[in-house]
Design a protein around this motif. Structure first.
Motif, short mmCIF file in Angstrom:
data_model
loop_
_atom_site.label_atom_id
_atom_site.label_comp_id
_atom_site.label_asym_id
_atom_site.label_seq_id
_atom_site.Cartn_x
_atom_site.Cartn_y
_atom_site.Cartn_z
N ILE A 1 9.22 0.51 -6.32
CA ILE A 1 9.05 0.55 -4.87
C ILE A 1 9.35 2.00 -4.48
O ILE A 1 10.49 2.45 -4.60
N ALA A 2 8.30 2.74 -4.10
CA ALA A 2 8.48 4.17 -3.79
C ALA A 2 8.41 4.36 -2.28
O ALA A 2 7.39 4.06 -1.65
N THR A 3 9.49 4.85 -1.68
CA THR A 3 9.51 5.13 -0.25
C THR A 3 10.02 6.56 -0.04
O THR A 3 10.40 7.23 -1.01
N ASP A 4 10.07 6.99 1.21
CA ASP A 4 10.58 8.34 1.50
C ASP A 4 12.04 8.47 1.08
O ASP A 4 12.55 9.58 0.91
N ASP A 5 12.75 7.35 0.95
CA ASP A 5 14.17 7.40 0.56
C ASP A 5 14.36 7.47 -0.95
O ASP A 5 15.49 7.58 -1.42
N PRO B 1 8.85 13.30 -7.75
CA PRO B 1 8.16 14.23 -6.84
C PRO B 1 7.43 15.36 -7.58
O PRO B 1 6.41 15.86 -7.08
N VAL B 2 7.91 15.72 -8.75
CA VAL B 2 7.23 16.77 -9.54
C VAL B 2 5.86 16.26 -9.97
O VAL B 2 4.83 16.92 -9.78
N ALA B 3 5.82 15.06 -10.54
CA ALA B 3 4.54 14.50 -10.99
C ALA B 3 3.63 14.20 -9.81
O ALA B 3 2.40 14.29 -9.91
N PHE C 1 0.83 -1.22 0.00
CA PHE C 1 0.00 0.00 0.00
C PHE C 1 0.86 1.27 0.00
O PHE C 1 1.76 1.43 0.84
N ASP C 2 0.61 2.13 -0.97
CA ASP C 2 1.30 3.42 -1.14
C ASP C 2 2.79 3.27 -1.46
O ASP C 2 3.53 4.25 -1.40
N VAL C 3 3.23 2.04 -1.78
CA VAL C 3 4.66 1.79 -2.03
C VAL C 3 4.88 1.13 -3.40
O VAL C 3 5.67 1.62 -4.22
N PHE C 4 4.16 0.03 -3.66
CA PHE C 4 4.38 -0.72 -4.92
C PHE C 4 3.55 -0.16 -6.07
O PHE C 4 2.44 0.35 -5.86
N GLY C 5 4.08 -0.32 -7.27
CA GLY C 5 3.31 0.00 -8.47
C GLY C 5 3.92 -0.67 -9.68
O GLY C 5 5.12 -0.98 -9.69
N GLU D 1 -2.95 13.76 -1.07
CA GLU D 1 -1.61 13.37 -0.63
C GLU D 1 -0.75 13.12 -1.86
O GLU D 1 -1.23 12.59 -2.85
N ALA D 2 0.56 13.47 -1.74
CA ALA D 2 1.45 13.32 -2.91
C ALA D 2 1.99 11.89 -2.98
O ALA D 2 3.19 11.67 -3.05
N HIS D 3 1.08 10.88 -2.95
CA HIS D 3 1.57 9.49 -3.00
C HIS D 3 2.15 9.22 -4.39
O HIS D 3 1.51 9.46 -5.41
N PRO D 4 3.41 8.74 -4.43
CA PRO D 4 4.10 8.60 -5.73
C PRO D 4 3.98 7.22 -6.37
O PRO D 4 4.65 6.94 -7.35
N ASP D 5 3.15 6.32 -5.80
CA ASP D 5 3.19 4.94 -6.27
C ASP D 5 2.58 4.72 -7.65
O ASP D 5 2.80 3.66 -8.24
#
Ligand SMILES: Nc1ncnc2c1ncn2[C@@H]1O[C@H](COP(=O)(O)OP(=O)(O)O)[C@@H](O)[C@H]1O
Ligand SMILES: N[C@@H](CCOP(=O)(O)O)C(=O)O
Length: 294
Positions: free
Chosen positions: A142-146, A114-116, A17-21, A126-130
């Protein structure tokens, strides 16, 4: 003029959730941009009547603002909004690639994530990037804060979209704020299994890894017919089934030989509930493609 084809994506994959895509081979949005003193937006295609052309309300407007890149932007929607295939993200990712090239901003695909994601913040709060990460980079992300880790993958999938809508914002409201440790442990195990499966293009491991006991049970309750569609896909040979993004799309992972039967079984199951649907038989695919000359 520059043109970009930006793919639909399926986020979360159950255990992430909010990480994989993943990026999908089809459908996709096509974005065309030309320099202009002010940003203006026109939209054709799937669900275009429901999408605002005001740059302050459209994900591509947020991207143009973030890149300080005003343009005449034409969006041809292949990805239907609010279906769980990252429609707003496909437009945002496509605009990020197009405007970055149009204005020679020189940002890498990773730097465009982060732009998209600013576009996603506009529509879902929320700016979820997944979704934007796989639409920009392709494959499994795999999108994380790092930052984002990307793996090329080409597994067959079926994405079945009922003619109903679930807004991502509404579907975020049903996500539990806390979870039992045993459910967290279970989900970590499935997420790790799925990740290894993606590196091996292994439908069995990825199928198993789609399971999660925290978010998907709440989300799937918002989708009429979900249990019947999931069961039908599994009976037709799917190695795993879950909610695509925030729904109502349903994603099945499978072997290529079973794809057609799974697509038919999923549509029949929705039909039995009185719901029309469309199934994309596709594979995990490439990220946004730039056509610099038109
Ligand atoms: N370029 C765009 N493409 C699709 N939807 C957009 C766009 N810009 C703004 N929106 C709005 O975003 C919402 C859809 O976003 P969301 O609920 O996250 O679904 P999806 O997963 O399809 O992006 C709709 O209200 C739609 O009007
Ligand atoms: N992680 C997000 C993904 C939303 O995907 P979408 O394709 O439904 O916009 C969420 O689950 O809220």
């Amino acid at each position: 003029m520059l043109t970009v084809r930006a793919p639909a994506t399926s986020a979360n994959l159950g255990s992430g959730f909010d990480v994989f895509g993943v990026a999908l081979g089809a459908p996709a949005d096509v974005i065309r941009v030309e320099r202009a003193p002010e940003t203006s937006i026109s939209i054709t295609g799937a669900g275009s009547n429901y999408i605002p052309t005001d740059p302050e309300k459209n994900t591509v407007g947020a991207v143009a603002e973030a890149l300080d890149a005003p343009a005449t932007i034409r969006i041809d929607k292949g990805v239907r909004p609010s279906s769980g295939l990252g429609s707003s993200a496909a437009s945002a990712a496509g605009a990020a690639v197009a405007l970055n090239a149009l204005y020679d901003r020189g940002l890498s695909r990773e730097e465009l994530v982060p732009v998209a994601a600013e576009g996603e913040a506009l529509v879902s709060g929320e700016a979820h990037p997944d979704n934007v990460a796989p639409s920009l980079l392709g494959g499994f992300t795999i999108a994380t804060d790092d930052g984002v880790t990307q793996v090329d993958a080409s597994l067959p999938v079926v994405a079945c979209l009922p003619e109903t809508s679930v807004s991502t914002r509404d579907a975020r409201d049903v996500v539990p704020k806390t979870a039992a440790l045993e459910d967290v442990v279970d989900t970590v195990g499935h997420a790790a299994t799925l990740t290894v499966g993606m590196t091996r293009d292994d439908p069995e491991l990825v199928g198993k890894g789609l399971n999660d006991a925290i978010v998907t049970p709440e989300r799937s309750a918002l989708i009429d017919g979900y249990d019947a569609v999931r069961e039908a896909a599994l009976e037709a040979g799917a190695t795993g089934v879950t909610v695509s993004g925030a729904g109502p799309g349903v994603l099945a992972v499978c072997y290529a030989a079973d794809q057609r039967a799974i697509a038919g079984a999923m549509m029949d199951a929705f039909d039995a509930e009185g719901i029309e649907s469309r199934a994309y038989q596709t594979t995990i695919g490439e990220g946004a493609r730039l056509y610099p000359n038109g």
